[in-house]
Design a protein around this motif. Structure first.
Motif, PDB file in Angstrom:
ATOM      1  N   SER A  38      91.846  25.709  -4.953  1.00  0.00           N
ATOM      2  CA  SER A  38      90.768  24.724  -4.973  1.00  0.00           C
ATOM      3  C   SER A  38      89.659  25.146  -5.933  1.00  0.00           C
ATOM      4  O   SER A  38      89.110  24.310  -6.669  1.00  0.00           O
ATOM      5  CB  SER A  38      90.200  24.552  -3.557  1.00  0.00           C
ATOM      6  OG  SER A  38      89.063  23.719  -3.556  1.00  0.00           O
ATOM      7  N   LEU A  39      89.337  26.451  -5.960  1.00  0.00           N
ATOM      8  CA  LEU A  39      88.304  26.935  -6.870  1.00  0.00           C
ATOM      9  C   LEU A  39      88.762  26.857  -8.322  1.00  0.00           C
ATOM     10  O   LEU A  39      87.959  26.577  -9.222  1.00  0.00           O
ATOM     11  CB  LEU A  39      87.927  28.369  -6.504  1.00  0.00           C
ATOM     12  CG  LEU A  39      87.265  28.567  -5.127  1.00  0.00           C
ATOM     13  CD1 LEU A  39      87.005  30.044  -4.868  1.00  0.00           C
ATOM     14  CD2 LEU A  39      85.968  27.776  -5.039  1.00  0.00           C
ATOM     15  N   VAL A  40      90.045  27.120  -8.578  1.00  0.00           N
ATOM     16  CA  VAL A  40      90.574  26.976  -9.939  1.00  0.00           C
ATOM     17  C   VAL A  40      90.470  25.522 -10.380  1.00  0.00           C
ATOM     18  O   VAL A  40      90.092  25.225 -11.527  1.00  0.00           O
ATOM     19  CB  VAL A  40      92.036  27.477 -10.004  1.00  0.00           C
ATOM     20  CG1 VAL A  40      92.653  27.155 -11.358  1.00  0.00           C
ATOM     21  CG2 VAL A  40      92.096  28.977  -9.751  1.00  0.00           C
ATOM     22  N   HIS A  41      90.796  24.611  -9.476  1.00  0.00           N
ATOM     23  CA  HIS A  41      90.701  23.185  -9.796  1.00  0.00           C
ATOM     24  C   HIS A  41      89.258  22.792 -10.114  1.00  0.00           C
ATOM     25  O   HIS A  41      89.008  21.948 -10.990  1.00  0.00           O
ATOM     26  CB  HIS A  41      91.217  22.362  -8.620  1.00  0.00           C
ATOM     27  CG  HIS A  41      91.128  20.873  -8.841  1.00  0.00           C
ATOM     28  ND1 HIS A  41      91.935  20.204  -9.739  1.00  0.00           N
ATOM     29  CD2 HIS A  41      90.312  19.945  -8.295  1.00  0.00           C
ATOM     30  CE1 HIS A  41      91.625  18.914  -9.730  1.00  0.00           C
ATOM     31  NE2 HIS A  41      90.641  18.730  -8.862  1.00  0.00           N
ATOM     32  N   ARG A  42      88.299  23.419  -9.437  1.00  0.00           N
ATOM     33  CA  ARG A  42      86.899  23.088  -9.649  1.00  0.00           C
ATOM     34  C   ARG A  42      86.321  23.759 -10.896  1.00  0.00           C
ATOM     35  O   ARG A  42      85.582  23.122 -11.659  1.00  0.00           O
ATOM     36  CB  ARG A  42      86.076  23.503  -8.422  1.00  0.00           C
ATOM     37  CG  ARG A  42      84.582  23.201  -8.537  1.00  0.00           C
ATOM     38  CD  ARG A  42      83.770  23.904  -7.456  1.00  0.00           C
ATOM     39  NE  ARG A  42      84.275  23.615  -6.125  1.00  0.00           N
ATOM     40  CZ  ARG A  42      83.724  24.123  -5.017  1.00  0.00           C
ATOM     41  NH1 ARG A  42      82.678  24.936  -5.101  1.00  0.00           N
ATOM     42  NH2 ARG A  42      84.223  23.824  -3.835  1.00  0.00           N
ATOM     43  N   CYS A  43      86.660  25.032 -11.105  1.00  0.00           N
ATOM     44  CA  CYS A  43      86.038  25.806 -12.192  1.00  0.00           C
ATOM     45  C   CYS A  43      86.855  25.803 -13.480  1.00  0.00           C
ATOM     46  O   CYS A  43      86.292  25.929 -14.571  1.00  0.00           O
ATOM     47  CB  CYS A  43      85.802  27.249 -11.734  1.00  0.00           C
ATOM     48  SG  CYS A  43      84.773  27.413 -10.265  1.00  0.00           S
ATOM     49  N   LEU A  44      88.185  25.718 -13.361  1.00  0.00           N
ATOM     50  CA  LEU A  44      89.068  25.766 -14.532  1.00  0.00           C
ATOM     51  C   LEU A  44      90.038  24.590 -14.472  1.00  0.00           C
ATOM     52  O   LEU A  44      91.248  24.759 -14.312  1.00  0.00           O
ATOM     53  CB  LEU A  44      89.834  27.100 -14.567  1.00  0.00           C
ATOM     54  CG  LEU A  44      88.980  28.375 -14.534  1.00  0.00           C
ATOM     55  CD1 LEU A  44      89.861  29.604 -14.337  1.00  0.00           C
ATOM     56  CD2 LEU A  44      88.157  28.502 -15.805  1.00  0.00           C
TER      57      LEU A  44
ATOM     58  N   ILE B  23      83.022  30.254  -0.066  1.00  0.00           N
ATOM     59  CA  ILE B  23      84.308  30.632   0.519  1.00  0.00           C
ATOM     60  C   ILE B  23      84.400  30.136   1.958  1.00  0.00           C
ATOM     61  O   ILE B  23      85.436  29.595   2.376  1.00  0.00           O
ATOM     62  CB  ILE B  23      84.484  32.162   0.462  1.00  0.00           C
ATOM     63  CG1 ILE B  23      84.336  32.680  -0.974  1.00  0.00           C
ATOM     64  CG2 ILE B  23      85.833  32.554   1.035  1.00  0.00           C
ATOM     65  CD1 ILE B  23      85.291  32.078  -1.953  1.00  0.00           C
ATOM     66  N   THR B  24      83.315  30.293   2.720  1.00  0.00           N
ATOM     67  CA  THR B  24      83.328  29.857   4.121  1.00  0.00           C
ATOM     68  C   THR B  24      83.534  28.349   4.229  1.00  0.00           C
ATOM     69  O   THR B  24      84.302  27.873   5.073  1.00  0.00           O
ATOM     70  CB  THR B  24      82.014  30.260   4.801  1.00  0.00           C
ATOM     71  OG1 THR B  24      81.855  31.688   4.734  1.00  0.00           O
ATOM     72  CG2 THR B  24      82.007  29.832   6.258  1.00  0.00           C
ATOM     73  N   ALA B  25      82.845  27.593   3.384  1.00  0.00           N
ATOM     74  CA  ALA B  25      82.984  26.132   3.436  1.00  0.00           C
ATOM     75  C   ALA B  25      84.396  25.696   3.071  1.00  0.00           C
ATOM     76  O   ALA B  25      84.969  24.798   3.718  1.00  0.00           O
ATOM     77  CB  ALA B  25      81.971  25.492   2.487  1.00  0.00           C
ATOM     78  N   GLU B  26      84.991  26.310   2.051  1.00  0.00           N
ATOM     79  CA  GLU B  26      86.352  25.946   1.662  1.00  0.00           C
ATOM     80  C   GLU B  26      87.350  26.345   2.744  1.00  0.00           C
ATOM     81  O   GLU B  26      88.303  25.607   3.021  1.00  0.00           O
ATOM     82  CB  GLU B  26      86.712  26.624   0.337  1.00  0.00           C
ATOM     83  CG  GLU B  26      86.041  26.014  -0.883  1.00  0.00           C
ATOM     84  CD  GLU B  26      86.461  24.566  -1.080  1.00  0.00           C
ATOM     85  OE1 GLU B  26      87.665  24.300  -1.225  1.00  0.00           O
ATOM     86  OE2 GLU B  26      85.578  23.687  -1.065  1.00  0.00           O
TER      87      GLU B  26
ATOM     88  N   ARG C 282      87.193  23.800   5.465  1.00  0.00           N
ATOM     89  CA  ARG C 282      87.777  22.507   5.078  1.00  0.00           C
ATOM     90  C   ARG C 282      89.297  22.540   5.100  1.00  0.00           C
ATOM     91  O   ARG C 282      89.945  21.551   5.464  1.00  0.00           O
ATOM     92  CB  ARG C 282      87.273  22.126   3.683  1.00  0.00           C
ATOM     93  CG  ARG C 282      87.754  20.776   3.169  1.00  0.00           C
ATOM     94  CD  ARG C 282      87.156  20.455   1.826  1.00  0.00           C
ATOM     95  NE  ARG C 282      87.615  21.347   0.774  1.00  0.00           N
ATOM     96  CZ  ARG C 282      88.733  21.130   0.059  1.00  0.00           C
ATOM     97  NH1 ARG C 282      89.487  20.073   0.316  1.00  0.00           N
ATOM     98  NH2 ARG C 282      89.088  21.973  -0.888  1.00  0.00           N
ATOM     99  N   LEU C 283      89.887  23.662   4.718  1.00  0.00           N
ATOM    100  CA  LEU C 283      91.337  23.740   4.553  1.00  0.00           C
ATOM    101  C   LEU C 283      92.048  24.394   5.733  1.00  0.00           C
ATOM    102  O   LEU C 283      93.277  24.388   5.782  1.00  0.00           O
ATOM    103  CB  LEU C 283      91.672  24.524   3.284  1.00  0.00           C
ATOM    104  CG  LEU C 283      91.187  23.899   1.965  1.00  0.00           C
ATOM    105  CD1 LEU C 283      91.350  24.872   0.819  1.00  0.00           C
ATOM    106  CD2 LEU C 283      91.939  22.611   1.680  1.00  0.00           C
ATOM    107  N   ARG C 284      91.298  24.965   6.670  1.00  0.00           N
ATOM    108  CA  ARG C 284      91.927  25.707   7.768  1.00  0.00           C
ATOM    109  C   ARG C 284      92.835  24.818   8.610  1.00  0.00           C
ATOM    110  O   ARG C 284      93.934  25.220   9.013  1.00  0.00           O
ATOM    111  CB  ARG C 284      90.859  26.344   8.652  1.00  0.00           C
ATOM    112  CG  ARG C 284      91.440  27.224   9.762  1.00  0.00           C
ATOM    113  CD  ARG C 284      90.328  27.840  10.592  1.00  0.00           C
ATOM    114  NE  ARG C 284      89.457  28.653   9.794  1.00  0.00           N
ATOM    115  CZ  ARG C 284      89.718  29.916   9.483  1.00  0.00           C
ATOM    116  NH1 ARG C 284      90.848  30.479   9.894  1.00  0.00           N
ATOM    117  NH2 ARG C 284      88.856  30.607   8.763  1.00  0.00           N
TER     118      ARG C 284
END
Length: 1048
Positions: free
Chosen positions: A409-415, A538-541, A544-546
């Motif tokens: 998810s972070l790769v999708h957002r940042c890269l 990290i906590t929010a993601e 959301r995905l847990r």
């Protein structure tokens, strides 16, 4: 097998838990009490003894200053017994965690009006001034709580003196440096301590000891394998001696080990790289594992001694992986190094049997043992598994899968360009990133660089793993856009890590630019460009995905559990899936409560609170249910095993369900317990239900008879006949009318009549004449009692019991159809449980969470019942178990009370009513029962099947990827740069530029914060010179109470 029960019991952490996690301190309830005996069992919640209460936590605004430092910082002071913690307002400039047992004196200072100031003197002689910038009553309350917490640590203070010598920093500062200027400098940290008396006896030997291997007579501190076999890398190139000098200077002003303060220079020294000799100690201080080691001094030794010679599935797996644990490091080419690694892994597998052992743990622990002793590595491993990397090494590895989804998810957002390209060519980022996270990069890059990443992870949190991963992808972005398959992706990453020590700009004309390595560039990109990735991100993601990950794991575990069943009887796979759902739902139900079967005490190291997990002698883990949970399970399957009360009022009609309790349920439980363990596995439940739900008339009569034949001799005693009749009454308790009561009464009458005639010789003595039509059940019982011997003698056999049942048409129909039909397999509605029960976020979601609670629902129901009763429209009745329920459209006015007893004429008419002929063939009835069972099964639509198949395929792919990553972790490439250097001599003037290599990326965090300035700084400076309240005056009770809050 073990089921993922912890996923249902997961809860968000409380504010106190989050605060303690931020400061890396354990919960107060998880620490042993002063009088508690040493134990190998991890404490979930320590019970407080009579008169003992949990110490209260409190937060307050404060300003901190330290004697010898000009900086003054404002922030938040937290009392988290037994710790005192502080964080500056910007959450990066100043931070500390001080155990209360290291504080020797607390005094209130004389200051101008409106300033409440405290002076803290620590064990190492450091003086900290705290200005409590809240209202006076709040500050006084905080001081009182601090005093009480300090007094509770008196016993721990006595343990501090023998503990400190195990820390290398104590040995380092007990020795004066060799330079003349440093020798003239007084180590004020040692003033007032016994270490100062010993400082002069050590001489200048420690100067050469800063870099060389330790040996006998060179301190008793905890040592890692590097002390004996050498540390990775060349000491001269890594400038070990200069780093050690800088850290010694830092310790002189900012405290050390348990009293270490984190000021801006700490971050600089950290990112330069920790000196090898200090790395193990700083790891356990930054992670908080040193507090566990201090509180549990005997636990590790007890684990080894109590489990010596024992073997399990985990120990077998550990032996297989020992020789694949950093084999290029020469310590693991010797028996001594392998023995240390074996002991730590085996000890933790017995402390945490639910986790046991997971591949990649051996790589992590092997890396820790280079710099830490066995006990230090053991406690750091516990902190890693429990708090820093939760769920990474569990059987389901939900933590690893969750963080991989977060990373994507972070790769999708940042890269986004890299993400889109990988999707187009069907390349999974997790193929490469999974080993990074599992091994903390130890298995992916040269050790000297991987351990610097571990330094940052333990100091700044798990966000560093994500920042480094994103930086790796960013730096290799252009090459990644040319990748077309997984193999190219993996090879590209291997090539990058193999050259990570090379110059990032080899052709640049400026020699200083050429000196910048790929690793330094990696740190610059990670901490500058991706500093937006915070712990909150990290906590929010994860939140959301847990739910998505948890549902996928549960579905996969369900299919695995169904496949692993050795015998499913006559059930279809869909029906077995429904049984599994009810079994799993019962275990997770709050009605099941804590486990009650023998030996169900909390498991050692049970991090997920699974009291129904059992570990056999071979170390295999299996989930089983106890009697209380079985009652919940049976209430979901059998209609007569639950109480269903239908309530109607003027507004709504609702059905309240609760679990019934009767001896019949107990009999079923023990009858299905084929292994006599006092618990039931999923296989036991399936076989038990198979016999019940697929039985015909004769089979139903037989298993019901055997259920009440306690001694299994083929006969029922008179007492057992009465117990059997009570079981029938329990099943018939909610049926309308009295025909079932009459049937049971007739059954008792016939049972004693046929029993007296067919009982074995000696069971019945003199016969009393029967009174014909005037005979009643009670009369038959009285007549039988007067003529029979003891009630525990064989009385009624199976053939006679079958004849008694067939003599009554209603009982015959019950055993032929109703008993089997009362077991119903209905969908639980737990598909995508976690997503369906995920609590909404945001302001509106928070309000909904506060309003929509079970307690509020019960209040609303009671209010509606009260209005309904006032209006005369309130009614309650119980659903029958065997007959059709009352239609929901029936109004409350049409409801009638239970009918009176039938007259003899009505009874005769009832029994003379013609009934259609029934097949007595057991096979035909069995087929009909099977059809009935199948008719209750609800099979999903094709779309639902496809979605489930997609979920299973995704999770299976991720599971295979996890296994591949674990295997990849075991095959680590050799890096020449890790070779242990023989020369550790420093070059001239090296210490002057040792800090230059991190200046570039430190600018990303701004200039060093010098803290408060102006008037506030002047107040803090005045307080450093202030005297305690009451000093110089006559010491009376009042001055003692206001001056020295605590003098220990």
């Amino acid at each position: 097998m073990s089921l993922p029960l912890h996923l249902r019991s997961y809860r968000e952490k409380s504010k106190d838990e989050l605060t303690r996690d931020f400061f890396n301190v354990p919960l107060q309830s998880s620490l042993p009490g002063p009088s508690d005996p040493p134990s190998v069992v991890k404490l979930r919640e320590r019970p407080y003894k009579n008169g003992q209460e949990e110490l209260q936590s409190m937060d307050i605004n404060a300003v901190i200053s330290v004697e010898g430092k000009e900086e003054v910082y404002a922030g938040r002071l937290s009392l988290l017994p037994p710790f005192l913690c502080f964080i500056s307002l910007d959450r990066k400039s100043c931070r500390y965690t001080i155990p209360l047992y290291t504080i020797r004196r607390v005094e209130r200072l004389n200051s101008r009006a409106g300033v409440f100031a405290l002076s803290l003197a620590t064990w190492h002689g450091m003086r900290i001034i705290l200005q409590l910038t809240s209202l006076l009553p709040t500050a006084e309350h905080f001081a009182i709580l601090l005093r009480d917490a300090l007094k509770s640590q008196l016993s721990a203070m006595k343990q501090l003196k023998p503990f400190l010598p195990s820390l290398y920093s104590e040995y380092l500062l007990s020795s004066p440096v060799s330079t003349a200027a440093a020798q003239q400098q007084t180590d004020h940290l040692l003033l007032g301590t016994e270490l100062n008396e010993k400082a002069g006896n050590v001489g200048t030997e420690a100067e050469s000891d800063l870099r060389g291997p330790g040996g006998e007579g060179k301190g008793i501190y905890q040592r890692g394998l590097g002390e004996q076999f050498g540390f990775p890398g060349d000491a001269r190139k890594m400038r070990e001696r200069s780093k050690m000098k800088l850290w010694r200077e830092y310790f002189m002003i900012h405290g050390r080990n348990l009293t270490l303060l984190r000021y801006p220079p700490f971050q600089r020294l950290l990112q330069v790289g920790l000196p090898s000799r200090l790395r193990g100690e700083l790891w356990e201080v930054m992670s908080g594992s040193v507090y566990l080691r201090f509180a549990n001094p005997e636990t590790y030794g007890l684990l080894l001694s109590q489990n010596a010679g024992k073997s399990s599935q985990s120990t077998d797996e550990i032996e297989k992986d020992l020789n694949r644990s950093l084999p290029e490091y020469k310590a693991y080419q010797s028996e001594e190094g392998l023995a240390r690694l074996r002991r730590v892994l085996v000890a933790y597998s017995f402390r945490n049997p639910e986790l046991g052992y997971c591949q990649a743990l051996n790589i992590v622990v092997a890396g820790l043992l280079i710099y830490m002793s066995e006990e230090q590595a053991f406690w750091l491993l516990e902190v890693l598994c429990d708090r820093i990397l939760p769920g990474y090494y569990s059987p389901s590895m939900e933590g690893t899968l969750l963080d991989q989804r977060v990373f994507e998810s972070l790769v999708h957002r940042c890269l986004p360009m890299i993400q889109e390209h990988f999707v187009s060519v069907d390349v999974q980022i997790s193929v490469a990133s999974l080993p990074w996270f599992l091994s903390l990069y130890i298995n992916s890059m040269p050790l000297i660089f991987a351990f610097r990443i571990v330094d940052c992870v333990l100091a700044m949190g798990v966000k560093v793993l994500f920042q480094i991963g994103l930086a790796v992808l960013k730096i290799n972005g252009e090459a990644l856009l040319e990748v077309t398959d997984d193999g190219m992706f993996i090879n590209l990453m291997r090539s990058y890590f193999a050259t990570i020590g090379d110059s990032a700009h080899p052709d640049h004309p400026d020699p200083r630019v050429r000196a910048i390595t790929n690793f330094q560039e990696l740190l610059v990109v990670a901490f500058r460009e991706f500093n937006v990735i915070t712990d909150e991100t990290i906590t929010a993601e994860r939140k959301r995905l847990r739910a998505i990950i948890s549902d996928e794991i549960e579905k996969f575990s369900k299919r695995a559990a169904v496949r692993n069943l050795k015998n499913i009887g006559k059930f279809s796979k869909e029906q077995i899936g429904i049984i599994y759902d009810h079994y799993f739902s019962a275990i997770c139900s709050p009605e099941a409560g804590p486990s009650t079967y023998p030996g169900s005490s909390p498991l050692p190291g049970d991090q997920f609170d699974q009291p129904r997990i059992q570990v056999d002698a071979q170390g295999r883990v299996e989930t089983r249910i106890d009697h209380r949970t079985f009652r919940v399970f049976l209430s979901q399957i059998a209609t007569w095993a639950r109480e269903e009360t239908v309530t109607t009022n003027a507004f709504i009609q609702r059905t309240d369900r609760r679990v019934a309790d009767h001896e019949l349920i107990d009999r079923l439980f023990f009858a299905w317990d084929s292994q006599n363990q006092g618990t039931l596995s999923l296989q036991d439940v399936v076989l038990g239900l198979n016999r019940v739900m697929t039985a015909g008339l004769m089979e139903s009569i037989e298993w019901f008879f055997e259920l009440h034949d306690k001694d299994k001799d083929g006969f029922l005693t008179k007492d057992e006949v009465i117990q059997l009749s009570e079981s029938l009454l329990f099943i018939f308790r909610n049926e309308p009318g009295d025909i079932y009561l009459a049937a049971v009464s007739k059954f008792i009458l016939n049972a004693y009549e046929f029993g007296d005639a067919t009982a074995p010789e000696g069971s019945v003595d003199e016969k009393i004449p029967i009174h014909g039509d005037r005979e009643t059940a009670s009369g038959a019982r009285e007549r039988s009692d007067s003529s029979a011997g003891p009630h525990n003698l064989p009385y009624l056999n199976l053939a006679t019991f079958r004849m008694v049942v067939l003599a009554d048409e209603l009982l015959e129909n019950f055993f032929a159809n109703d008993l089997t039909a009362s077991f119903q397999l209905e969908q639980t509605g737990d598909e995508d449980y976690h997503q369906a029960h995920q609590r909404p976020e945001g302001l509106l979601g928070g309000l909904m969470n506060l309003v929509v609670t079970n307690e509020n629902k019960n209040r609303l129901n009671r209010l509606a019942d009260g209005f309904g009763a006032a209006l005369g429209k309130h009614a309650e009745w119980r659903k029958p178990s065997l007959t059709k329920t009352v239609e929901s459209s029936t109004s409350s006015g049409d409801l009638k009370a239970r009918e009176s007893l039938l007259t003899p004429a009505q009874q005769a008419a009832q029994f003379q009513r013609p009934t259609p002929p029934r097949q007595r063939s057991s096979s035909a009835v069995s087929q009909a029962s099977t059809k009935t069972v199948e008719s209750t099964t609800t099979i999903g639509t094709p779309d639902e099947k496809r979605s489930l198949a997609d979920v299973e395929a995704r999770y299976r792919e991720e599971s295979q990827m996890v296994k591949a990553a674990q295997e990849a972790v075991m095959h680590r490439p050799n890096f020449a740069i890790d070779a242990i250097g023989d020369s550790d001599d420093d070059g001239e003037g090296e210490g002057d530029d040792v800090m230059d290599e991190v200046e570039a990326f430190l600018k990303a965090h701004g200039d060093d914060d010098e803290g408060l300035k102006g008037e506030q700084k002047k107040v803090a400076e005045d307080l450093l010179k202030a005297e305690p309240v009451g000093k110089g005056k006559k010491k009376d009770s009042s001055s003692a109470s206001t001056g020295n809050l605590v003098d220990l």
